[in-house]
Design an enzyme around this catalytic site. Sequence first.
Site, PDB file in Angstrom:
ATOM      1  N   GLU A  71       2.777 -25.022  13.600  1.00 45.84           N
ATOM      2  CA  GLU A  71       4.228 -24.978  13.843  1.00 45.84           C
ATOM      3  C   GLU A  71       4.582 -23.731  14.650  1.00 45.84           C
ATOM      4  O   GLU A  71       5.381 -23.786  15.595  1.00 45.84           O
ATOM      5  CB  GLU A  71       4.980 -24.961  12.513  1.00 45.84           C
ATOM      6  CG  GLU A  71       4.899 -26.287  11.769  1.00 45.84           C
ATOM      7  CD  GLU A  71       5.499 -26.260  10.374  1.00 45.84           C
ATOM      8  OE1 GLU A  71       5.769 -27.346   9.843  1.00 45.84           O
ATOM      9  OE2 GLU A  71       5.693 -25.168   9.816  1.00 45.84           O
ATOM     10  N   LYS A 120      19.050 -25.287   2.237  1.00 39.72           N
ATOM     11  CA  LYS A 120      18.066 -24.363   2.818  1.00 39.72           C
ATOM     12  C   LYS A 120      18.693 -23.054   3.317  1.00 39.72           C
ATOM     13  O   LYS A 120      17.981 -22.098   3.622  1.00 39.72           O
ATOM     14  CB  LYS A 120      17.328 -25.029   3.995  1.00 39.72           C
ATOM     15  CG  LYS A 120      16.679 -26.375   3.670  1.00 39.72           C
ATOM     16  CD  LYS A 120      15.494 -26.195   2.763  1.00 39.72           C
ATOM     17  CE  LYS A 120      14.744 -27.481   2.491  1.00 39.72           C
ATOM     18  NZ  LYS A 120      14.044 -28.054   3.613  1.00 39.72           N
ATOM     19  N   ASP A 170      12.127 -28.970  14.185  1.00 41.36           N
ATOM     20  CA  ASP A 170      11.406 -28.841  12.915  1.00 41.36           C
ATOM     21  C   ASP A 170      12.374 -28.426  11.806  1.00 41.36           C
ATOM     22  O   ASP A 170      13.469 -27.907  12.078  1.00 41.36           O
ATOM     23  CB  ASP A 170      10.292 -27.787  13.056  1.00 41.36           C
ATOM     24  CG  ASP A 170       9.223 -27.913  11.966  1.00 41.36           C
ATOM     25  OD1 ASP A 170       9.352 -28.769  11.077  1.00 41.36           O
ATOM     26  OD2 ASP A 170       8.253 -27.125  12.016  1.00 41.36           O
TER      27      ASP A 170
HETATM   28  C1  5RP Z   1       5.985 -27.571   6.844  1.00 42.49           C
HETATM   29  C2  5RP Z   1       7.274 -26.879   7.036  1.00 42.49           C
HETATM   30  C3  5RP Z   1       8.512 -27.671   6.869  1.00 42.49           C
HETATM   31  O1  5RP Z   1       9.312 -27.519   7.991  1.00 42.49           O
HETATM   32  C4  5RP Z   1       9.262 -27.183   5.680  1.00 42.49           C
HETATM   33  O2  5RP Z   1       8.385 -27.202   4.557  1.00 42.49           O
HETATM   34  C5  5RP Z   1      10.489 -28.035   5.391  1.00 42.49           C
HETATM   35  O3  5RP Z   1      10.105 -29.294   4.941  1.00 42.49           O
HETATM   36  P1  5RP Z   1      11.153 -30.377   4.478  1.00 42.49           P
HETATM   37  O4  5RP Z   1      11.868 -30.848   5.686  1.00 42.49           O
HETATM   38  O5  5RP Z   1      10.286 -31.448   3.833  1.00 42.49           O
HETATM   39  O6  5RP Z   1      12.055 -29.728   3.460  1.00 42.49           O
HETATM   40  O7  5RP Z   1       7.348 -25.717   7.340  1.00 42.49           O
HETATM   41  O8  5RP Z   1       4.900 -26.696   6.960  1.00 42.49           O
END
Ligand code: 5RP
Length: 220
Positions: A104, A122, A82
């Site tokens: 999640e 990030k 994820d």
């Molecule tokens: C969804 C999440 C995603 O992992 C998080 O928002 C990151 O998303 P992205 O890969 O689009 O930046 O927690 O609930």
Amino acid sequence: MMSLDDLKRAVARAAIEYVPEDCIVGVGTGSTANFFIDELAGIKHKIRGAVASSETSAKRLQGHGIEVVSLNEAGTLPVYVDGADEITRHLHMIKGGGGALTREKIVAAASKKFICVCDASKLVDVLGKFPLPIEVIPMARSYVARQLVALGGQPELRMGFTTDNGNVILDVHGLQIMNPVELESTLDHIAGVVTNGLFARRGADVLLLGTTEGIKTMVA
Ligand code: 5RP
């Protein structure tokens, strides 16, 4: 010049190495997880199926012909892949930008290994610049908001959004999260909170970070 999408695609591809043959894999939600789902399609004959952390991811998996299995049927998963909204070098995260934090957190908890896939933007020193999502039972919205203000945050209702579980999200601004493990527990103890977006007690095990110099791997 590599775009953010190029970085996300690269880490999604690298995460495939962590998927054992003949397994049921846990799959996250969001744009980076979507790239992972697309990569997973390339090895779909080598896996038994996937547990999805949202209805959106389930649909994308099925669109690729990957069988979606319920977590109750699947049992313990070897790996969960994820993204995150913010992550530290300790592999503590803020998640839930896409509103899928509860499922999640459940799928992550049921998995032996959490592989976090992120682009370099990030990685942070201190969590909290990204507003912390909190899934709340609708009738508790105002009560929970007052408790969050007392903790120093500025909660904002995510307008027009209902989670897959039928709840609302409060996005909490203005927190500088120096002790994510402690705050995660504190927030979980507010009546009406279903899940908070701190993933610190069970953080990631491996971070695959997409940078313009290549993929950096960090291990907890
Ligand atoms: C969804 C999440 C995603 O992992 C998080 O928002 C990151 O998303 P992205 O890969 O689009 O930046 O927690 O609930």
